[in-house]
Write a protein that holds these residues in place. Sequence first.
Motif, PDB file in Angstrom:
ATOM      1  N   LEU A 158       0.754  -1.211  -0.105  1.00 42.61           N
ATOM      2  CA  LEU A 158       0.014   0.002   0.209  1.00 42.61           C
ATOM      3  C   LEU A 158       0.872   1.108  -0.157  1.00 42.61           C
ATOM      4  O   LEU A 158       1.604   1.532   1.049  1.00 42.61           O
ATOM      5  N   PRO A 159       0.739   2.087  -1.151  1.00 39.73           N
ATOM      6  CA  PRO A 159       1.639   3.422  -1.147  1.00 39.73           C
ATOM      7  C   PRO A 159       1.146   4.357   0.005  1.00 39.73           C
ATOM      8  O   PRO A 159      -0.147   4.200   0.293  1.00 39.73           O
ATOM      9  N   ALA A 288      -4.995  -4.340  12.230  1.00 39.46           N
ATOM     10  CA  ALA A 288      -3.876  -3.799  12.858  1.00 39.46           C
ATOM     11  C   ALA A 288      -3.146  -2.943  11.669  1.00 39.46           C
ATOM     12  O   ALA A 288      -2.689  -1.982  11.837  1.00 39.46           O
ATOM     13  N   ILE A 289      -3.160  -3.448  10.522  1.00 34.88           N
ATOM     14  CA  ILE A 289      -2.777  -2.860   9.191  1.00 34.88           C
ATOM     15  C   ILE A 289      -3.109  -1.718   8.930  1.00 34.88           C
ATOM     16  O   ILE A 289      -2.675  -0.668   8.637  1.00 34.88           O
ATOM     17  N   ASP A 290      -4.530  -1.422   9.044  1.00 31.98           N
ATOM     18  CA  ASP A 290      -5.446  -0.298   8.915  1.00 31.98           C
ATOM     19  C   ASP A 290      -5.037   0.708  10.066  1.00 31.98           C
ATOM     20  O   ASP A 290      -4.806   2.044   9.516  1.00 31.98           O
ATOM     21  N   ALA A 291      -4.772   0.093  11.307  1.00 28.82           N
ATOM     22  CA  ALA A 291      -4.426   1.153  12.316  1.00 28.82           C
ATOM     23  C   ALA A 291      -3.141   1.870  12.198  1.00 28.82           C
ATOM     24  O   ALA A 291      -2.669   3.018  12.335  1.00 28.82           O
ATOM     25  N   LEU A 292      -2.110   0.982  11.529  1.00 25.90           N
ATOM     26  CA  LEU A 292      -0.684   1.566  11.154  1.00 25.90           C
ATOM     27  C   LEU A 292      -1.022   2.584  10.246  1.00 25.90           C
ATOM     28  O   LEU A 292      -0.106   3.504  10.136  1.00 25.90           O
ATOM     29  N   CYS A 293      -1.807   2.185   9.086  1.00 23.76           N
ATOM     30  CA  CYS A 293      -1.723   3.093   7.976  1.00 23.76           C
ATOM     31  C   CYS A 293      -2.247   4.446   8.240  1.00 23.76           C
ATOM     32  O   CYS A 293      -1.687   5.230   8.026  1.00 23.76           O
ATOM     33  N   ASP A 294      -3.318   4.480   9.031  1.00 25.59           N
ATOM     34  CA  ASP A 294      -3.946   5.575   9.642  1.00 25.59           C
ATOM     35  C   ASP A 294      -2.721   6.450  10.419  1.00 25.59           C
ATOM     36  O   ASP A 294      -2.936   7.527  10.567  1.00 25.59           O
ATOM     37  N   ALA A 295      -2.191   5.774  11.462  1.00 29.14           N
ATOM     38  CA  ALA A 295      -1.091   6.354  12.087  1.00 29.14           C
ATOM     39  C   ALA A 295      -0.073   7.163  11.261  1.00 29.14           C
ATOM     40  O   ALA A 295       0.398   8.157  11.622  1.00 29.14           O
ATOM     41  N   VAL A 296       0.609   6.283  10.215  1.00 30.00           N
ATOM     42  CA  VAL A 296       1.364   6.853   9.322  1.00 30.00           C
ATOM     43  C   VAL A 296       0.859   8.097   8.377  1.00 30.00           C
ATOM     44  O   VAL A 296       1.392   9.261   8.440  1.00 30.00           O
ATOM     45  N   ALA A 297      -0.399   8.210   8.273  1.00 31.83           N
ATOM     46  CA  ALA A 297      -0.983   9.138   7.581  1.00 31.83           C
ATOM     47  C   ALA A 297      -1.349  10.496   8.409  1.00 31.83           C
ATOM     48  O   ALA A 297      -1.179  11.506   7.976  1.00 31.83           O
ATOM     49  N   ALA A 298      -1.209  10.137   9.804  1.00 31.71           N
ATOM     50  CA  ALA A 298      -1.402  11.040  10.683  1.00 31.71           C
ATOM     51  C   ALA A 298       0.022  11.748  11.099  1.00 31.71           C
ATOM     52  O   ALA A 298       0.098  12.787  11.781  1.00 31.71           O
ATOM     53  N   CYS A 299       1.060  11.135  10.692  1.00 32.32           N
ATOM     54  CA  CYS A 299       2.418  11.783  11.087  1.00 32.32           C
ATOM     55  C   CYS A 299       2.638  13.076  10.030  1.00 32.32           C
ATOM     56  O   CYS A 299       2.456  13.042   9.035  1.00 32.32           O
ATOM     57  N   HIS A 300       3.212  14.173  10.903  1.00 32.14           N
ATOM     58  CA  HIS A 300       3.320  15.274   9.987  1.00 32.14           C
ATOM     59  C   HIS A 300       4.953  15.187   9.856  1.00 32.14           C
ATOM     60  O   HIS A 300       5.661  15.582  10.658  1.00 32.14           O
ATOM     61  N   THR A 305       4.163  14.160   0.607  1.00 28.23           N
ATOM     62  CA  THR A 305       2.764  14.191   0.116  1.00 28.23           C
ATOM     63  C   THR A 305       2.128  12.835   0.476  1.00 28.23           C
ATOM     64  O   THR A 305       2.459  11.854  -0.228  1.00 28.23           O
ATOM     65  N   HIS A 306       1.149  12.924   1.355  1.00 30.59           N
ATOM     66  CA  HIS A 306       0.481  11.685   1.791  1.00 30.59           C
ATOM     67  C   HIS A 306      -0.624  11.387   0.548  1.00 30.59           C
ATOM     68  O   HIS A 306      -1.073  12.176  -0.277  1.00 30.59           O
ATOM     69  N   LEU A 307      -0.705   9.962   0.507  1.00 30.85           N
ATOM     70  CA  LEU A 307      -1.444   9.473  -0.462  1.00 30.85           C
ATOM     71  C   LEU A 307      -2.826   8.790   0.008  1.00 30.85           C
ATOM     72  O   LEU A 307      -2.574   8.210   1.217  1.00 30.85           O
ATOM     73  N   ASN A 308      -3.907   8.827  -0.701  1.00 30.32           N
ATOM     74  CA  ASN A 308      -5.072   8.466   0.080  1.00 30.32           C
ATOM     75  C   ASN A 308      -4.913   6.965  -0.455  1.00 30.32           C
ATOM     76  O   ASN A 308      -4.561   6.286  -1.348  1.00 30.32           O
ATOM     77  N   GLY A 309      -5.737   5.973   0.627  1.00 27.59           N
ATOM     78  CA  GLY A 309      -5.772   4.410   0.490  1.00 27.59           C
ATOM     79  C   GLY A 309      -6.219   3.990   1.573  1.00 27.59           C
ATOM     80  O   GLY A 309      -5.778   4.332   2.701  1.00 27.59           O
TER      81      GLY A 309
END
Length: 312
Positions: A158-159, A288-300, A305-309
């Motif tokens: 997942l990008p 658990a993967i979804d939670a990690l992806c959400d956390a990465v997306a929340a990192c400043h 450029t954050h990607l949606n997915g």
Amino acid sequence: MTLTELKYIVAVARAKHFGHAAEACFVAQPTLSVAIKKLEDELGVVLFERGGAEISVTPLGAQIIAQAERVLEQTAAIKELAKQNKDPLAGPLRLGVIYTIGPSLLPPLVTAMIAKVPQMPLILQENFTVRLLELLRQGELDVAVMALPLPEHGMSILPMYDEPFVVAMPKSHDWAARHSIPAEDLKAENMLLLGNGHCFRDQVLEVCPEMARFATPGNGMQRTFEGSSLETIRHMVASGIGLTVLPRASVPDMDTRDGLLQFRPFDSPAPSRRVVIVWRKSFTRKAAIDALCDAVAACHLPGVTHLNGAAK
């Protein structure tokens, strides 16, 4: 033979005392003693020498108790697996990160994970891309954060974000007066690279293919120098040996006026890398993967450029 009996003999071996072992197991001492005697009779061996004030383990008993400890550990692991199946967010997540992403991503990521899923701590490992893929295949890691391109892997991917590269130079360098740097100008400079094995090295060589000629032994004057980490290379640049290329997120302040370094973006279109999350297709803890992806997306992360997915 029961797991309770194995638990009792391990407790006695650790406490060297039947009474203390019974207290640790929350049972009466006669109950524990009878259970251990029953196990000894079943196996036809003596596990403990009972003379004197302190109990000692027989040589054969030591081997059996060591095996009993392994059995109890595996039993606990089975219970943990069942617990995680009921709640995929319960229990640790084993996360691998490549060396050139870890220092910038892990501090905000750990903070975000603690805030979002405190019941799922991260067990972290930094390593090279090839090694992380191997650990994923072996089941030693659950998920990894890496950068494209990747060798053939057969994993789910997942990008997460695109990260541009920037040029780092000594504060006194002539280019410090520029607003941006053309990639082709790097071929005229002494360049510092990460050593073999780092995928970021290969990505930098793609930015300036001319550097590959000088990075190969036996091609005349050495025009590139190698470092073991981005932080080491920063210090080498500050000392005046040459220039380097860094991932943007590793540079919190592009306009810094302090220190010994200056940072400049590339001319548009700036070279960049795509950071992805990778996991085994058989991994069952999708939440658990979804939670990690959400956390990465929340990192400043500066400059990315954050990607949606969402995890598939």
